[in-house]
Design a protein around this motif. Structure first.
Motif, PDB file in Angstrom:
ATOM      1  N   GLU A 124       0.740  -1.199   0.035  1.00 33.93           N
ATOM      2  CA  GLU A 124       0.060   0.066  -0.089  1.00 33.93           C
ATOM      3  C   GLU A 124       0.860   1.391  -0.104  1.00 33.93           C
ATOM      4  O   GLU A 124       0.652   2.025  -0.811  1.00 33.93           O
ATOM      5  CB  GLU A 124      -0.729   0.016   1.133  1.00 33.93           C
ATOM      6  CG  GLU A 124      -1.750   1.192   1.258  1.00 33.93           C
ATOM      7  CD  GLU A 124      -2.615   1.165   2.616  1.00 33.93           C
ATOM      8  OE1 GLU A 124      -3.864   1.537   2.676  1.00 33.93           O
ATOM      9  OE2 GLU A 124      -2.250   0.835   3.629  1.00 33.93           O
ATOM     10  N   LYS A 125       1.898   1.180   0.807  1.00 35.92           N
ATOM     11  CA  LYS A 125       2.893   2.248   0.753  1.00 35.92           C
ATOM     12  C   LYS A 125       3.704   2.399  -0.754  1.00 35.92           C
ATOM     13  O   LYS A 125       3.499   3.460  -1.071  1.00 35.92           O
ATOM     14  CB  LYS A 125       4.037   2.253   2.099  1.00 35.92           C
ATOM     15  CG  LYS A 125       4.714   3.385   2.352  1.00 35.92           C
ATOM     16  CD  LYS A 125       5.425   3.063   3.504  1.00 35.92           C
ATOM     17  CE  LYS A 125       6.411   4.420   3.890  1.00 35.92           C
ATOM     18  NZ  LYS A 125       7.354   4.227   5.195  1.00 35.92           N
ATOM     19  N   VAL A 126       3.820   1.429  -0.977  1.00 35.05           N
ATOM     20  CA  VAL A 126       4.619   1.433  -2.388  1.00 35.05           C
ATOM     21  C   VAL A 126       3.702   2.024  -3.342  1.00 35.05           C
ATOM     22  O   VAL A 126       3.962   2.740  -4.217  1.00 35.05           O
ATOM     23  CB  VAL A 126       5.104  -0.160  -3.037  1.00 35.05           C
ATOM     24  CG1 VAL A 126       5.418  -0.054  -4.324  1.00 35.05           C
ATOM     25  CG2 VAL A 126       6.071  -0.271  -2.202  1.00 35.05           C
ATOM     26  N   GLY A 127       2.345   1.664  -3.611  1.00 36.95           N
ATOM     27  CA  GLY A 127       1.317   2.375  -4.319  1.00 36.95           C
ATOM     28  C   GLY A 127       1.379   3.694  -4.199  1.00 36.95           C
ATOM     29  O   GLY A 127       1.030   4.444  -5.052  1.00 36.95           O
ATOM     30  N   GLN A 128       1.294   4.175  -2.857  1.00 38.71           N
ATOM     31  CA  GLN A 128       1.160   5.510  -2.381  1.00 38.71           C
ATOM     32  C   GLN A 128       2.499   6.304  -3.026  1.00 38.71           C
ATOM     33  O   GLN A 128       2.223   7.296  -3.690  1.00 38.71           O
ATOM     34  CB  GLN A 128       1.198   5.881  -0.983  1.00 38.71           C
ATOM     35  CG  GLN A 128      -0.134   5.279  -0.576  1.00 38.71           C
ATOM     36  CD  GLN A 128       0.045   5.488   1.006  1.00 38.71           C
ATOM     37  OE1 GLN A 128       1.006   5.383   1.636  1.00 38.71           O
ATOM     38  NE2 GLN A 128      -1.288   4.978   1.599  1.00 38.71           N
ATOM     39  N   LYS A 129       3.630   5.413  -2.973  1.00 42.54           N
ATOM     40  CA  LYS A 129       4.835   6.623  -3.437  1.00 42.54           C
ATOM     41  C   LYS A 129       4.770   6.325  -4.978  1.00 42.54           C
ATOM     42  O   LYS A 129       5.315   7.158  -5.604  1.00 42.54           O
ATOM     43  CB  LYS A 129       6.110   5.671  -2.857  1.00 42.54           C
ATOM     44  CG  LYS A 129       6.365   5.876  -1.497  1.00 42.54           C
ATOM     45  CD  LYS A 129       7.621   5.168  -1.053  1.00 42.54           C
ATOM     46  CE  LYS A 129       7.863   5.641   0.552  1.00 42.54           C
ATOM     47  NZ  LYS A 129       8.365   7.016   0.555  1.00 42.54           N
TER      48      LYS A 129
END
Length: 315
Positions: A161-166
């Motif tokens: 999820e954090k990867v997607g946000q980045k």
């Protein structure tokens, strides 16, 4: 023989105590630390193949497979493409998303993806991101020496999820359950996922690469049969069908699960890893003769794509 049995018992006890210590400390770890432990210490084999098998998922997407085919980044230089992707993705896990290496890797990947921003949909990127979660969990289910608990599965979700946000992706799933629903809906849709000529060519290119990796151990025909079965077990019947592959026999599926059982039992008696398996650094040294690092990542990627990235950055 007695000595070997004693040694195996000793290794089993060491692994068990090591796991119990990790389990006790689990509530104190954040999502990145948990995924780092799983990928770099406990399940490097399963996590590696979970990520790489997930890339087969892109071949059922007409939009993604068309881009791959037009740029010739997989069919033309298959091994380089696979290694480059593993370098950039594993840097996040090996060093952390907010580390210098992790941030440089994501920035470079975003620039590469930016070249295709007008041709690849947001939902395609989100689908692929979700497949990394689903297929990694499935690989550990089949081959891991133990099952993941809910905290660890949730850690994978939070990490990606954090990867997607980045990556500035929109409409990301808000729960692990939503991740499975999204992958299932995307795969079942005849609009977002279908068998294509491009997908078949790309699937065959990766099959040939896997045959190269294991050609000294098994005949090419056997490797294809086992890979066909593994894709069915990990990806499911609908995904497998849309890759254009023949349904594996009951014997093939039995062999896959038997190999999973053998691997699981074998790993029970292996001493735990005490040095992290940092694949990004290993592949950088192997392919680019330098360690994983902020400036070194700029070399990673197909030359023609890197040229496009440089031109875009100058504009």
């Amino acid at each position: 023989m007695f000595f070997i049995i004693c040694l195996l018992i000793l290794f089993y006890r060491i692994r068990l105590q090591w796991y119990l210590a990790y389990k006790q400390n689990l509530p104190n770890l954040n999502a990145e630390q948990i995924y780092h432990h799983l990928c770099c210490y406990e399940f490097p084999f399963e996590c590696f193949y979970g990520i790489n098998l997930a890339f087969y998922r892109t071949f059922v997407s007409p939009t993604i497979s068309k881009d791959y085919r037009q740029t010739n980044t997989i069919a033309g230089e298959t091994e380089k493409r696979v290694n480059d992707t593993d370098i950039l993705m594993h840097a996040w896990v090996d060093y952390g998303l907010d580390s210098d290496e992790g941030q440089a890797s994501i920035e470079h990947l975003n620039n590469i993806h930016g070249v295709f921003s007008n041709r690849t949909r947001n939902e395609d990127f989100v689908y692929v991101l979700c497949c990394f979660i689903v297929d990694t969990i499935r690989m550990i289910d089949v081959f891991g020496w133990r099952q993941l608990d809910n905290t660890e599965k949730q850690a994978l979700f939070i990490f990606y999820e954090k990867v997607g946000q980045k990556m500035n992706l929109k409409n990301l799933p808000t729960s692990l359950e939503d991740v499975y629903i999204l992958v299932n809906d995307y795969t079942n849709s005849d609009i977002s996922a279908t068998e294509t000529e491009s997908g078949s060519i790309l699937t065959n290119a990766i099959h040939i690469l896997v045959q190269k990796w294991y050609g000294l151990l098994l005949p090419a025909s056997i490797i294809r049969i086992l890979l066909n079965g593994l894709l069915y077990v990990v990806g499911g019947e609908m995904f497998h069908k849309k890759l254009g592959l023949k349904q594996p026999s009951s014997l093939t599926l039995y062999i896959i699960y038997a190999l999973g059982t053998l691997h699981r039992d074998f790993m029970h008696f292996m001493p735990p890893r005490i040095v992290p398996h940092r694949l990004s650094d290993l592949l950088m040294k192997q392919n680019y003769m330098c360690p994983a690092g902020k400036s070194n990542f700029l070399q990673v990627g197909p030359p023609e794509i890197l040229t496009s990235v440089e031109q875009k950055e100058k504009q």
